[in-house]
Design an enzyme around this catalytic site. Structure first.
Site, short mmCIF file in Angstrom:
data_model
loop_
_atom_site.label_atom_id
_atom_site.label_comp_id
_atom_site.label_asym_id
_atom_site.label_seq_id
_atom_site.Cartn_x
_atom_site.Cartn_y
_atom_site.Cartn_z
N TYR A 114 0.83 -1.21 0.00
CA TYR A 114 0.00 0.00 0.00
C TYR A 114 0.86 1.25 0.00
CZ TYR A 114 -4.32 -2.50 1.25
OH TYR A 114 -5.41 -3.31 1.25
N TYR A 153 -1.01 -10.01 0.34
CA TYR A 153 0.07 -9.57 1.22
C TYR A 153 -0.02 -10.26 2.57
CZ TYR A 153 -3.50 -6.21 2.90
OH TYR A 153 -4.65 -5.63 3.38
N ARG A 163 -3.50 -12.00 3.26
CA ARG A 163 -4.77 -11.51 2.73
C ARG A 163 -4.91 -11.96 1.28
NH1 ARG A 163 -8.09 -7.84 4.16
NH2 ARG A 163 -9.39 -9.60 3.67
N HIS A 166 -7.55 -8.17 -2.73
CA HIS A 166 -8.84 -7.53 -2.43
C HIS A 166 -8.78 -6.05 -2.69
CE1 HIS A 166 -6.45 -7.01 1.22
NE2 HIS A 166 -7.14 -5.91 1.42
N HIS A 168 -10.68 -2.63 -1.21
CA HIS A 168 -11.59 -2.08 -0.20
C HIS A 168 -12.61 -1.19 -0.89
CE1 HIS A 168 -9.10 -3.30 3.32
NE2 HIS A 168 -8.11 -3.22 2.44
FE LIG Z 1 -6.25 -4.39 2.63
#
Ligand SMILES: [Fe+3]
Lengths: 244, 211
Positions: A114, A153, A163, A166, A168
């Protein structure tokens, strides 16, 4: 419209959504209320009204993550990763489109990193990718983003917890009662059934509401694949009789 | 074809898309400055009122505390309140002096505090026509919160209105009602400030609503 005087919405099914206390997702333990929610038997205008964002001024590429980060930086590169269109329709539980509502999304880059000062994951930042988008649904409730498929990640929960890929997704709907934040997963991802955050849900059918489906018909040949993700917000009840 | 009356009513209606936590990086999407991202043309943030707005200008500040008594430094907060005349301003427009909707966040840099710059809301009537005491509706999102927690912030200096508020009185426990009352503070620059700490779990746990 969003003043919604006298409107009511279908009761939220709290057993369909994840409950607050979910020990498999460790952070939830200290952040979940131990007391029951206080139910408001007759929601007031404070609950059934909400903001209308039709006058929020947006940039022309706010829903195009392939282009919106390089803007104003004199860069002309494209982000690394699988180019995708993510699109769908926002309707309420009765199938009525939710027009002109704000849909916002954010995601990791193709490596699962991110662009956030707190994210220290090994995967590198992509100089051409920010990871944020927003748009309003059209008259019929449709929204659309162009982006890249985010990577999975790792995160500290178990010793080896990952995870699934995905995105959000945040949707306002016609009132603060319909406010919803969720995540779109990608059809067929083997990480979905073993993710502790997905597993905060008890009902496997509820998990299916969060899966974006590969849609070849809306893909662009030699350009990008498409994933369709329809969003359902709380149904608006019609009031036929005056309450006395 | 199926007999319509043999179909369970839940099948006649779609199920809501399920909620998931906003996660630790919610700021990338909804609070760009906190994530360190450049702002877009317009952002929705914590200044709900400019000095031109009608009513008493106030600051609202608070922290969010978890079940261990520790500050939660990665929440994202949404506020929804009436203007000074008790009207919700639904049409969000940053050129207007007041907007009913605002956003804030607790961060490490802010000392774990969220804040809003707004005006004191007026009185709004409940569904039964009875007046509700001035209040700000707050929704708390964060990593570890699977679905936003909805609460209401009331004002300590509105004791009479608070005592008559039908929503406050829907909370049976008197000690729990107290968790919804913000304390008034004078700040150094003479501004009126209200403090509203949100306790997610355990001692002094804030009342959260379902509606
Ligand atoms: Fe996330």
């Amino acid at each position: 419209m969003p003043l919604n005087k006298g409107k009511r919405f279908v009761e939220r099914d709290r057993s369909w959504h994840p409950v607050a206390y979910t020990p498999g997702y460790k952070t939830a333990v200290a952040r979940s209320p131990s007391q029951p929610l206080v139910s408001l038997q007759s929601p007031s205008i404070s609950e059934v009204s909400g903001p209308d964002f039709q006058h929020l001024r947006m940039g022309s590429h706010d829903n195009d993550l392939l282009l919106n980060y390089r803007e104003g930086k004199g860069q002309d590169g494209l982000p690394v990763g699988e180019r995708i269109i993510m699109f769908g329709r926002v309707t309420d539980q009765f199938g009525k489109p939710v027009p002109h509502t704000l849909v916002e999304m954010w995601q990791a880059n193709a490596g699962g990193r991110y662009r956030h000062k707190k994210d220290q994951y090994l995967a590198p930042l992509d100089p051409n990718f920010g990871g944020v988008g927003r748009c309003l649904t059209d008259e019929d409730g449709w929204y659309r983003f162009r982006t890249i498929k985010p990577g999975p990640y790792p995160w500290p929960n178990g010793i080896n917890t990952w995870r699934p890929s995905h995105i959000h997704v945040s949707v306002m709907g016609p009132s603060v009662s319909t406010r919803l934040i969720t995540q779109m997963y990608f059809e067929g991802d083997p990480l979905i059934p073993i993710c502790p955050i997905v597993r905060t849900l008890n009902d496997p059918e509820a998990v299916q509401t969060m899966v974006g489906r590969l849609d070849m018909a809306h893909s662009r040949p030699m350009d990008c694949l498409a994933y369709r993700f329809d969003i359902v917000t709380r149904g608006e009840l019609q009031t036929y009789f005056e309450n006395v | 074809m199926k007999q319509p009356n043999s179909t369970p009513t839940t099948d006649l209606m779609l199920r809501e898309t399920a909620s998931q936590t906003a996660g630790p990086y919610v700021h990338i999407g909804l609070a760009l400055s906190i994530a360190g991202l450049p702002p877009r043309q317009e952002e929705i943030w914590s200044r709900m009122a400019t000095p031109e707005a009608d009513g008493q200008p106030i600051e609202v500040v608070g922290s969010v505390i978890d079940g261990n008594g520790d500050l939660v430094r990665d929440t994202f907060i949404e506020a929804w309140q009436a203007d000074a005349h008790g009207e919700y301003q639904c049409d969000f427009d940053l050129e207007k002096p007041f907007n009913s909707f605002g956003r804030s966040a607790t961060t490490v840099e802010s000392g774990g505090e969220w804040s809003l710059t707004t005006v004191k809301p007026g009185i709004v009537n409940a569904a039964n026509g009875k007046p509700m005491a001035p209040h700000i509706n707050l929704a708390v999102f964060a990593r570890g919160i699977n679905m936003q927690l909805n609460t209401r912030m009331y004002f300590e200096d509105e004791a009479e209105a608070n005592a008559a508020c039908p929503i406050l009185n829907a909370v049976e426990s008197e000690s729990r009602r107290r968790t919804l009352i913000a304390r008034r503070e004078e700040s150094e620059d003479g501004k009126v400030r209200y403090r509203f700490d949100i306790r997610l779990r355990g001692e002094g746990e804030t009342v959260f609503f379902d509606f």
